[in-house]
Design a protein around this motif. Structure first.
Motif, short mmCIF file in Angstrom:
data_model
loop_
_atom_site.label_atom_id
_atom_site.label_comp_id
_atom_site.label_asym_id
_atom_site.label_seq_id
_atom_site.Cartn_x
_atom_site.Cartn_y
_atom_site.Cartn_z
N GLU A 7 0.68 -1.36 0.14
CA GLU A 7 -0.05 0.01 0.04
C GLU A 7 0.77 1.41 -0.01
OE1 GLU A 7 -2.96 0.17 3.15
OE2 GLU A 7 -3.51 2.06 2.42
N TRP A 8 1.73 1.38 0.86
CA TRP A 8 2.76 2.59 1.04
C TRP A 8 3.53 2.79 -0.41
CZ3 TRP A 8 8.35 2.53 0.86
CH2 TRP A 8 8.80 1.45 0.73
N VAL A 9 3.82 1.86 -1.16
CA VAL A 9 4.34 1.89 -2.43
C VAL A 9 3.53 2.31 -3.48
CG1 VAL A 9 5.60 0.99 -4.20
CG2 VAL A 9 6.23 0.09 -1.92
N ARG A 10 2.38 1.74 -3.63
CA ARG A 10 0.94 2.24 -4.38
C ARG A 10 0.81 3.62 -4.12
NH1 ARG A 10 -2.08 -1.86 -2.96
NH2 ARG A 10 -3.42 -0.68 -1.39
N GLU A 11 0.55 3.99 -2.75
CA GLU A 11 0.22 5.56 -2.56
C GLU A 11 1.26 6.45 -3.22
OE1 GLU A 11 -2.87 4.54 1.04
OE2 GLU A 11 -1.07 5.61 1.45
N GLN A 12 2.56 6.10 -2.82
CA GLN A 12 3.62 6.99 -3.31
C GLN A 12 3.60 7.11 -4.70
OE1 GLN A 12 7.59 6.35 -1.65
NE2 GLN A 12 8.04 8.42 -2.51
N ILE A 13 3.56 6.03 -5.44
CA ILE A 13 3.42 6.30 -6.80
C ILE A 13 2.40 6.96 -7.49
CG2 ILE A 13 3.07 4.60 -8.86
CD1 ILE A 13 4.60 2.60 -7.47
N GLU A 14 1.03 6.78 -6.92
CA GLU A 14 0.06 7.28 -7.18
C GLU A 14 0.04 9.01 -7.05
OE1 GLU A 14 -3.33 3.95 -6.54
OE2 GLU A 14 -3.16 5.86 -5.21
N ARG A 15 0.66 9.41 -5.85
CA ARG A 15 0.92 10.86 -5.44
C ARG A 15 2.05 11.57 -6.30
NH1 ARG A 15 2.65 12.07 0.14
NH2 ARG A 15 2.33 14.18 -0.62
N TYR A 16 2.83 10.59 -6.73
CA TYR A 16 4.13 11.01 -7.34
C TYR A 16 3.38 11.44 -8.97
CZ TYR A 16 8.81 11.25 -9.79
OH TYR A 16 9.91 11.68 -10.25
N GLU A 17 2.83 10.47 -9.36
CA GLU A 17 2.30 10.51 -10.98
C GLU A 17 1.35 11.75 -10.92
OE1 GLU A 17 0.96 6.48 -11.85
OE2 GLU A 17 2.98 6.29 -13.06
N ALA A 18 0.35 11.67 -9.86
CA ALA A 18 -0.85 12.74 -10.01
C ALA A 18 -0.17 14.21 -9.77
CB ALA A 18 -1.54 12.55 -8.79
N SER A 19 1.23 14.33 -9.41
CA SER A 19 1.68 15.62 -9.19
C SER A 19 2.87 15.99 -10.13
CB SER A 19 2.18 15.79 -7.58
OG SER A 19 3.55 14.86 -7.50
N GLY A 20 2.91 15.01 -11.06
CA GLY A 20 4.10 15.22 -12.03
C GLY A 20 5.41 15.16 -11.24
N GLY A 21 5.67 14.44 -10.25
CA GLY A 21 6.84 14.34 -9.60
C GLY A 21 7.34 15.29 -8.48
N THR A 22 6.22 16.22 -8.33
CA THR A 22 6.26 17.19 -7.27
C THR A 22 6.10 16.90 -6.13
OG1 THR A 22 4.41 18.10 -7.67
CG2 THR A 22 6.19 19.03 -9.18
N GLU A 23 5.09 15.66 -5.83
CA GLU A 23 4.84 15.27 -4.45
C GLU A 23 5.60 13.73 -4.34
OE1 GLU A 23 0.74 18.08 -4.20
OE2 GLU A 23 0.92 15.90 -3.44
N ALA A 24 5.71 13.44 -3.01
CA ALA A 24 5.98 12.07 -3.03
C ALA A 24 7.44 11.65 -3.71
CB ALA A 24 4.93 11.10 -3.19
N ALA A 25 8.09 12.55 -3.94
CA ALA A 25 9.49 12.47 -4.77
C ALA A 25 10.50 11.93 -4.06
CB ALA A 25 9.67 13.99 -5.26
N THR A 26 10.32 11.74 -2.53
CA THR A 26 11.31 11.15 -1.85
C THR A 26 11.17 9.98 -1.04
OG1 THR A 26 10.82 12.54 0.25
CG2 THR A 26 12.41 13.58 -1.58
N LEU A 27 12.11 9.20 -0.60
CA LEU A 27 11.64 8.01 0.31
C LEU A 27 11.36 8.52 1.54
CD1 LEU A 27 11.60 5.08 0.84
CD2 LEU A 27 14.11 5.21 1.67
N ARG A 28 10.01 8.56 1.93
CA ARG A 28 9.60 9.11 3.30
C ARG A 28 10.09 10.35 3.59
NH1 ARG A 28 9.19 3.42 4.06
NH2 ARG A 28 11.28 3.32 5.09
#
Ligand code: F42
Length: 151
Positions: A17-38
């Protein structure tokens, strides 16, 4: 306007889940959010690939290890005794891979590296994310290193 590359087929999100969520946020923000490891401040990239058994579209996040326009994908999975499943996908379909490091994904070709080339990339990887060194201590398996080059 360059067309954004995609992999055809049914997308099956990560079982983690934590990976799925990071990917979703990264893609939805064009790589401006969730762009680092925690909260480590260390950048990640998103890799899209073809499932080796299912043929489905799979996505993972990895630490960003870049040099000269190429990227290392380190199949560490926290030092687990077995390779992460995505390693088998990339070995099976090295030409069906997208890499997103910022606003949009681009096509890459992936190859596993060995010997001196692996040692060079391993050093770069540990310099970015020192945990890789600890992960390798934790497991008998040699952690595979794959290198992605723009296709
Ligand atoms: N993992 C790393 O190994 N290295 C990293 O540097 C790394 C960094 C990182 C940063 C941020 C983040 O959010 C996650 C990060 N991860 C890193 C974790 C990484 O994204 C993966 O989640 C992790 O490595 C585990 O990958 P996995 O492919 O083993 O995922 C499992 C949990 C999974 O999703 N399994 C699926 C399932 O249903 O159980 C199957 C997935 C799959 O690809 N199935 C294949 C198919 O055909 O569809 C079958 C392949 C086969 O041969 O069995």
């Amino acid at each position: 306007m360059t067309e954004i590359p995609t992999l055809a087929g049914e997308y099956e999100p990560s079982a983690l889940e934590w990976v799925r969520e990071q990917i979703e946020r990264y893609e939805a923000s064009g790589g401006t959010e969730a762009a680092t490891l925690r909260d480590t401040g260390i950048p990640v990239v998103v890799v899209t690939m073809r499932g080796a058994q299912s043929g489905k579209v799979r996505k993972i996040a990895l630490m960003r290890v870049e040099h000269g326009g190429e990227y290392a994908f380190v199949a560490s999975y926290g030092g687990a005794p077995k390779h992460p499943v995505w390693y088998h996908n990339l070995v099976a379909h090295p030409d069906e891979v997208l890499l997103q490091d910022g606003p949009e994904p681009f096509r890459v070709r992936v190859r596993e590296v060995h010997g001196d080339e692996r040692a060079e990339w391993w050093q770069r990887a540990v310099a970015v994310f020192s945990n890789y060194g600890e992960y390798q201590q934790r497991t008998e398996r040699t952690i595979p290193v794959l290198v992605a080059s723009p296709a």
